[in-house]
Design an enzyme around this catalytic site. Structure first.
Site, mmCIF file in Angstrom:
data_model
loop_
_atom_site.group_PDB
_atom_site.id
_atom_site.type_symbol
_atom_site.label_atom_id
_atom_site.label_comp_id
_atom_site.label_asym_id
_atom_site.label_seq_id
_atom_site.Cartn_x
_atom_site.Cartn_y
_atom_site.Cartn_z
ATOM 1 N N LYS A 22 7.807 7.294 -4.866
ATOM 2 C CA LYS A 22 8.053 5.854 -4.477
ATOM 3 C C LYS A 22 7.184 5.334 -5.064
ATOM 4 O O LYS A 22 8.103 4.419 -6.361
ATOM 5 C CB LYS A 22 8.916 6.176 -2.947
ATOM 6 N N ASN A 23 5.683 5.371 -4.775
ATOM 7 C CA ASN A 23 4.812 4.493 -5.472
ATOM 8 C C ASN A 23 4.804 4.691 -6.565
ATOM 9 O O ASN A 23 3.819 3.607 -7.044
ATOM 10 C CB ASN A 23 4.141 4.319 -5.033
ATOM 11 N N ARG A 93 6.112 -4.925 2.231
ATOM 12 C CA ARG A 93 4.590 -5.448 0.929
ATOM 13 C C ARG A 93 4.491 -5.608 -0.563
ATOM 14 O O ARG A 93 4.393 -6.414 -1.033
ATOM 15 C CB ARG A 93 3.539 -5.321 1.237
ATOM 16 N N CYS A 117 0.952 -5.229 7.882
ATOM 17 C CA CYS A 117 1.615 -3.551 8.574
ATOM 18 C C CYS A 117 0.828 -3.074 9.661
ATOM 19 O O CYS A 117 -0.211 -3.384 9.789
ATOM 20 C CB CYS A 117 2.031 -3.254 7.599
ATOM 21 N N ARG A 122 -4.076 -5.802 5.385
ATOM 22 C CA ARG A 122 -3.182 -5.229 3.693
ATOM 23 C C ARG A 122 -3.392 -6.318 3.477
ATOM 24 O O ARG A 122 -2.201 -7.515 2.680
ATOM 25 C CB ARG A 122 -2.287 -4.653 4.177
ATOM 26 N N PRO A 123 -4.114 -7.555 3.009
ATOM 27 C CA PRO A 123 -4.018 -8.773 2.191
ATOM 28 C C PRO A 123 -4.236 -8.587 1.006
ATOM 29 O O PRO A 123 -3.809 -7.374 0.490
ATOM 30 C CB PRO A 123 -5.509 -9.354 2.220
ATOM 31 N N VAL A 124 -3.578 -9.591 0.437
ATOM 32 C CA VAL A 124 -3.830 -9.785 -1.335
ATOM 33 C C VAL A 124 -3.840 -10.250 -2.223
ATOM 34 O O VAL A 124 -3.909 -10.967 -3.265
ATOM 35 C CB VAL A 124 -2.359 -9.836 -1.828
ATOM 36 N N ASP A 125 -5.497 -11.125 -1.061
ATOM 37 C CA ASP A 125 -6.773 -11.611 -2.171
ATOM 38 C C ASP A 125 -6.885 -11.526 -2.751
ATOM 39 O O ASP A 125 -7.246 -12.399 -4.400
ATOM 40 C CB ASP A 125 -7.905 -11.942 -1.062
ATOM 41 N N GLN A 126 -7.668 -9.955 -3.132
ATOM 42 C CA GLN A 126 -7.179 -9.299 -5.099
ATOM 43 C C GLN A 126 -6.624 -9.527 -5.887
ATOM 44 O O GLN A 126 -6.743 -10.283 -7.459
ATOM 45 C CB GLN A 126 -7.687 -8.410 -5.056
ATOM 46 N N ASP A 305 -2.251 8.684 1.875
ATOM 47 C CA ASP A 305 -1.193 8.957 2.032
ATOM 48 C C ASP A 305 -0.496 9.790 2.714
ATOM 49 O O ASP A 305 0.312 10.283 3.734
ATOM 50 C CB ASP A 305 -0.158 8.198 1.342
ATOM 51 N N ILE A 327 -9.711 3.948 3.790
ATOM 52 C CA ILE A 327 -8.461 2.404 3.043
ATOM 53 C C ILE A 327 -8.376 2.269 4.017
ATOM 54 O O ILE A 327 -8.479 0.675 3.843
ATOM 55 C CB ILE A 327 -7.943 3.308 2.546
ATOM 56 N N ARG A 397 11.876 4.796 4.851
ATOM 57 C CA ARG A 397 11.666 4.451 3.581
ATOM 58 C C ARG A 397 10.445 4.877 2.303
ATOM 59 O O ARG A 397 10.694 4.697 1.281
ATOM 60 C CB ARG A 397 10.516 3.414 4.168
HETATM 61 C C1 EPZ Z 1 -0.553 1.180 -2.064
HETATM 62 O O1 EPZ Z 1 -1.133 0.026 -0.835
HETATM 63 C C2 EPZ Z 1 0.588 1.776 -1.501
HETATM 64 N N1 EPZ Z 1 1.621 1.570 -1.697
HETATM 65 C C3 EPZ Z 1 -0.007 2.759 -0.225
HETATM 66 O O2 EPZ Z 1 0.862 3.507 0.011
HETATM 67 C C4 EPZ Z 1 -1.102 3.600 0.002
HETATM 68 O O3 EPZ Z 1 -1.537 4.117 1.288
HETATM 69 C C5 EPZ Z 1 -2.576 2.867 -0.673
HETATM 70 O O4 EPZ Z 1 -2.041 2.017 -2.646
HETATM 71 C C6 EPZ Z 1 -3.894 2.769 -0.711
HETATM 72 O O5 EPZ Z 1 -3.465 4.163 -1.574
HETATM 73 C C7 EPZ Z 1 2.399 1.440 -3.165
HETATM 74 O O6 EPZ Z 1 1.366 2.029 -3.831
HETATM 75 C C8 EPZ Z 1 3.542 0.667 -2.891
HETATM 76 P P1 EPZ Z 1 -4.350 -0.680 -1.349
HETATM 77 P P2 EPZ Z 1 -1.807 -0.797 -1.728
HETATM 78 O O7 EPZ Z 1 -4.099 -2.364 -2.418
HETATM 79 O O8 EPZ Z 1 -2.096 -1.225 -3.116
HETATM 80 C C9 EPZ Z 1 -7.602 -4.021 1.038
HETATM 81 C C10 EPZ Z 1 3.209 4.259 1.004
HETATM 82 O O9 EPZ Z 1 2.470 5.099 2.741
HETATM 83 N N2 EPZ Z 1 -7.284 -5.096 -0.070
HETATM 84 O O10 EPZ Z 1 -4.693 0.078 -2.715
HETATM 85 O O11 EPZ Z 1 -0.994 -1.747 -0.639
HETATM 86 C C11 EPZ Z 1 -6.774 -3.084 1.649
HETATM 87 O O12 EPZ Z 1 -6.474 -3.791 2.745
HETATM 88 C C12 EPZ Z 1 2.181 3.269 1.102
HETATM 89 O O13 EPZ Z 1 3.654 5.288 0.602
HETATM 90 C C13 EPZ Z 1 -7.762 -6.356 0.155
HETATM 91 O O14 EPZ Z 1 -8.723 -5.952 1.309
HETATM 92 O O15 EPZ Z 1 -3.057 -0.353 -0.928
HETATM 93 C C14 EPZ Z 1 -6.891 -1.768 1.687
HETATM 94 O O16 EPZ Z 1 -7.847 -1.548 2.698
HETATM 95 C C15 EPZ Z 1 1.679 3.203 2.817
HETATM 96 N N3 EPZ Z 1 -6.752 -7.258 -0.682
HETATM 97 C C16 EPZ Z 1 -7.101 -1.473 0.259
HETATM 98 O O17 EPZ Z 1 -7.473 -2.906 -0.148
HETATM 99 C C17 EPZ Z 1 -6.204 -6.499 -1.540
HETATM 100 O O18 EPZ Z 1 -6.159 -7.754 -2.378
HETATM 101 C C18 EPZ Z 1 -6.716 -0.170 -0.709
HETATM 102 O O19 EPZ Z 1 -5.284 -1.026 -0.570
HETATM 103 C C19 EPZ Z 1 -5.595 -5.577 -1.868
HETATM 104 C C20 EPZ Z 1 -5.949 -4.211 -1.167
#
Ligand code: EPZ
Length: 422
Positions: A22-23, A93, A117, A122-126, A305, A327, A397
């Site tokens: 999926k990912n 998201r 969620c 889970r912000p997207v600031d990066q 995960d 995480i 999902r």
């Molecule tokens: C991906 O989510 C996966 N989803 C998640 O899988 C997975 O748990 C996660 O990576 C970690 O491996 C998809 O690939 C679609 P991150 P993602 O950005 O990219 C923080 C599942 O169960 N962060 O790696 O959203 C964030 O809050 C799902 O299949 C910021 O602060 O995760 C988290 O604490 C759930 N700012 C950490 O970084 C940002 O701009 C890692 O998040 C981005 C992230």
């Protein structure tokens, strides 16, 4: 709202096929926006998140067909909208993954900010910081990320933390940027590598994918390609936890054991006997699992995960285990539900202490998020008596027909569609 009814106690035997990841499929579908030429993708799992993504792409004007054989045909030659609406983004998201491609190919995008969620803010600031570094004029307006750029310009970006979709979004933005982009502190997940492999087939110039430093030389345009989505290592790991809890002897076909090192090591420590080939895993389990301490980390560490699924196995272990979730800030929603099944778990911040019990007892429980749902299924397979899991739209999902695959392995599990269980 569908439910699952499980009667625990059946050992698992036989073999099943692992679905596409999926990912990996989610960013790969969004990469279809980067070219007007056709993209043919195989091994795309039939999941709610996939259909949501195809619906979103359709709203943008992308022609998308998902065949019964798991093949998806995409053609983004008539994109007539650059806006990802709130009502779709709020359900998934990962919709934020259209931001980079839209900006790269069309020079503008308006994408609803994903809410948080269950598992965290889970912000997207990066993502935003990285796109701004590439020269985008980007702001948040009325709950939308609004971005514009004549042509993105390559630069070096170091994200504050490792972010999987952040790395993917920035990589998809950089492939059409002018000049060189270096992503420092990049995510190394196999799904990031799979996306990079697809982009390279489309004509992108990328090196270092799979390491924490990805180098991208921008090109003028990308062309169509064919690609088979990599196997889902989390689905495979979830089924291995299931046989660990229920006992038995199963074989997973179409798997990628090479991407599962940390998970397989922990499952062997728990007592599973594993044999692996290039694309298959055989797992045998007798007796109670051993307790296994877990600390989730970015790849190649133990996947967050897989945390909930491993916890379900630990609830039955012959001893106490400690789990640390590093995480996400709130990824223990499954704990209370597991305790309803008789598990003994205490949480202190990011740490969960699991005291193994000899048996769990079936009960009505509620799924709260995707991997929590899998954790409850795993526990239900081992619990004495009947377990009813509510709100399994969370499960749908990310798992393709999980109950069908488990029934093929001998589990007593059925889906109750919309009716109250007797
Ligand atoms: C991906 O989510 C996966 N989803 C998640 O899988 C997975 O748990 C996660 O990576 C970690 O491996 C998809 O690939 C679609 P991150 P993602 O950005 O990219 C923080 C599942 O169960 N962060 O790696 O959203 C964030 O809050 C799902 O299949 C910021 O602060 O995760 C988290 O604490 C759930 N700012 C950490 O970084 C940002 O701009 C890692 O998040 C981005 C992230």
């Amino acid at each position: 709202m569908d439910k699952l009814r499980i009667t625990g106690g059946a050992r698992l035997h036989g073999e099943i096929a692992v679905s596409g990841a999926k990912n990996a499929a989610l960013p790969i579908l969004c990469a279809g926006l980067l070219t007007a030429e056709p993209l043919t993708l195989s091994n795309v799992p039939r999941l709610n998140d996939i259909s949501t993504t195809l619906r979103l792409l359709g709203r943008l004007g992308v022609h998308a067909e998902h065949g019964a054989d798991g093949t998806v045909q995409l053609r983004a030659d008539k994109v007539d909208s650059l806006e990802a609406p709130y009502e779709l983004v709020k359900t998934m998201r990962a919709s934020i993954l259209v931001l980079g491609p839209l900006l790269a190919r069309f020079g503008q995008a308006r994408v609803s900010l994903p809410g948080g969620c269950a598992i965290g803010q889970r912000p997207v600031d990066q993502h935003i910081k990285g796109l701004a570094a590439l020269g985008a004029d980007i702001s948040i307006e009325h709950g939308f990320v609004v971005a514009r750029a004549q042509r993105l310009k390559g630069t070096t970006i170091r994200t504050d933390m490792v972010t999987v979709t952040g790395t993917e979004n920035l990589m998809m933005a950089a492939v059409l940027a002018e000049g060189r982009t270096v992503l420092d502190n990049a995510a190394r997940e196999p799904e990031v590598v799979d996306l990079a492999e697809l982009l390279i087939k489309m004509g992108a110039r990328i090196e270092g994918h799979g390491t924490d430093r990805i180098v991208i030389e921008g090109v003028e345009r990308l062309h169509g390609a064919e690609h088979r989505v990599t196997p889902d290592r989390i689905e495979a790991g979830s089924f291995l936890c299931a046989v660990g809890a229920a006992g038995g002897d199963i074989t997973l076909r179409g798997a990628a054991p090479g991407a599962m090192g940390a998970t397989l090591a922990k499952l062997e420590a728990a007592g599973l006997r594993l044999e692996c080939g290039p694309d298959w895993i055989r797992a045998r389990m007798d007796g109670r699992p051993q307790p296994v301490d877990i600390r989730t980390q970015e790849y190649p560490g133990f996947a967050t995960d897989m945390q909930a699924q491993m916890m379900a196995l630990n609830t039955l272990a012959d001893g106490t285990s400690v789990i640390v979730e590093t995480i996400f800030e709130n990824r223990y929603m499954h704990v209370q539900e597991l305790c309803r099944l008789g598990a003994e778990i205490d949480i202190d911040g990011h740490t969960a202490v699991v005291r193994g019990v000899a048996r769990l007892s079936g009960a009505r429980v509620m799924a709260t998020d995707l991997r929590a749902s899998a954790s409850l299924v795993i526990a239900g397979l081992a619990a004495e008596g009947q377990t009813i899991i509510d709100r399994i739209y969370h499960l749908d999902r990310g798992y393709e027909q999980m109950e069908v695959k488990l029934r093929a392995l001998g589990a007593q599990i059925e889906r109750l569609s919309g009716k109250e269980p007797a």
